[in-house]
Write an enzyme that holds these catalytic residues in place. Structure first.
Site, short mmCIF file in Angstrom:
data_model
loop_
_atom_site.label_atom_id
_atom_site.label_comp_id
_atom_site.label_asym_id
_atom_site.label_seq_id
_atom_site.Cartn_x
_atom_site.Cartn_y
_atom_site.Cartn_z
N VAL A 188 0.84 -1.20 0.00
CA VAL A 188 0.00 0.00 0.00
C VAL A 188 0.88 1.25 0.00
O VAL A 188 0.60 2.21 -0.73
CB VAL A 188 -0.96 0.01 1.21
CG1 VAL A 188 -1.83 1.26 1.18
CG2 VAL A 188 -1.83 -1.24 1.22
N ASP A 189 1.92 1.25 0.80
CA ASP A 189 2.88 2.36 0.79
C ASP A 189 3.50 2.53 -0.59
O ASP A 189 3.66 3.65 -1.09
CB ASP A 189 3.99 2.12 1.81
CG ASP A 189 3.55 2.36 3.24
OD1 ASP A 189 2.43 2.88 3.44
OD2 ASP A 189 4.31 2.02 4.16
#
Length: 395
Positions: A167-168
């Site tokens: 997600v990062d």
């Protein structure tokens, strides 16, 4: 030769991974990325193990091709210095909790006053609006809330996070893309603007076919391990020495697999003839294939599958992946010099330009490594001014 973004200056207030990875991409593309950190150090990733001679290996993954300047934004003089830097900057990137910059007096409205063309990109867990806007957001939490963990792992095991902070990383890609788009719009006669990137928004947009199945058919997909929800055979099979991933994406490839496995009769068997039929008979189909795959090594199967044009590959550990002949041929590792560690090896940017090749030209900076020379060059401060600011804790 100039790389694409040599005329772009980025003031990077971001920490940890979601936004720094994005500013690193901009730095790889030639932007002058200046990390602005507290004199005490605000990026906890510098403190994350494992270490090599007190330098965090984790920090190295998101901070090459940048400079580091220390500046305490909580002080009046620190804020004044920052706003002077904004006058000459193109982009400010930050990932504090929603509202933090406004409390510091350096929110978008404040930045816009000193530089109407400035682009502020804010990265938060949940965005600038909505009931969760002030909640902290970390990758595994967003994986959980955003549905990714529930579809990852084996059917009967607990939900599983992806092994790297995807997600990062996805959010960082949107950081880079959105900033480039905002620069393009501004340079075509537009204005600067405030970009609002939410990790949860990114995760929801990354659900891909899983989202489409739910939105169009109202079906909630369950985790199914290394198999594919709607394609068979598309999974890991155990070979005589290690696992092997095959991805039979259509009926034509399946018919090739039938010939390779010496089972041409499967091509006319109603249970396997179409992908839909194979999905309905998944367990029977995969059991028969598994009995065959266990008879050869993964490398042997790869050679055979490749000769038939069937996508496949052994399941490599990290060492095997870096030693893969294709990875080595693409020169995905670059050795650079570091002021305290000597020579270090880092993963290269995967973008390949034919005329303006990208390299790692700056090591991940030490805390405040470039403060003195940067303030001299950018603001014309004297060494005496810099020493005073340091003694007062401003830098």
């Amino acid at each position: 030769m100039n790389v694409p973004l040599t005329d772009i200056k980025v003031l990077d207030l971001s920490r940890i991974y979601a936004a720094p990875f994005g500013s690193m991409i901009l730095g790889d593309l030639g932007a002058d990325v200046i990390r602005i950190e507290s004199p005490e150090g605000t990026d906890s990733m510098r403190d994350w193990a494992p270490f090599v001679d007190n330098e965090s290996t984790y920090y190295f993954t998101a901070n090459r091709n940048k400079r580091s300047v220390t500046l305490d934004l909580k002080t009046n003089e620190g804020k004044e210095i920052f706003l002077k830097l904004v006058e000459k900057a193109d982009v400010v990137l930050e990932n504090f909790k929603t509202g933090t910059l406004d409390r510091f007096g350096i929110g978008y409205k404040d930045l816009e006053k000193v530089n109407p063309a400035i682009i502020l990109c804010s990265v938060t867990g949940y965005g600038q609006t909505g009931p969760y806007r002030e909640e902290p957001g970390f990758d595994p939490v967003i994986q959980a809330i955003g549905g990714l963990m529930d579809i990852t792992g084996k059917r009967d095991d607990e939900p599983t996070r992806v092994g790297v902070p995807v997600v990062d990383m996805f959010s960082s890609l949107y950081v880079a893309v959105s900033i480039l788009a905002a620069i393009r719009q501004r340079d075509q006669g537009g204005e600067g603007q405030h970009i609002d990137i939410s990790l949860l928004d990114v995760q929801m947009s990354s659900l891909a076919n899983i989202a489409s199945i739910y939105l169009m058919r109202n079906e909630v997909t369950t985790r199914i391990g290394n198999q594919h929800n709607s394609v068979v055979p598309y999974q890991v099979f155990q070979c005589s020495d290690r696992p092997m991933m095959i991805a039979v994406g259509n009926d034509a490839q399946f018919f090739k697999l039938c010939d390779l496995l010496h089972h041409p009769e499967w091509k006319s068997d109603e249970r396997y003839q179409t992908n839909g039929a194979r999905v309905a008979n998944r367990e029977d189909m995969t059991e028969k294939i598994q009995e065959i795959f266990i008879t050869k090594s993964a490398d042997e199967w790869f050679e055979l599958l490749s000769s038939y044009g069937i996508p496949s590959g052994p399941v490599n550990n990290v060492e095997q992946a870096f030693n893969h002949p294709q990875v080595q041929a693409r020169e995905m590792v670059q050795e650079i010099s570091h002021p305290t560690l000597g020579k270090v090896r880092l993963v290269r940017n995967p973008i390949r330009f034919s005329k303006t090749p990208l390299t790692i030209h700056k090591h991940p900076p030490l805390l405040g490594e470039h403060t003195d020379i940067f303030l001299q060059e950018e603001l014309g401060l004297s060494l005496q001014d810099i020493e005073r600011l340091r003694s007062e804790g401003v830098i």
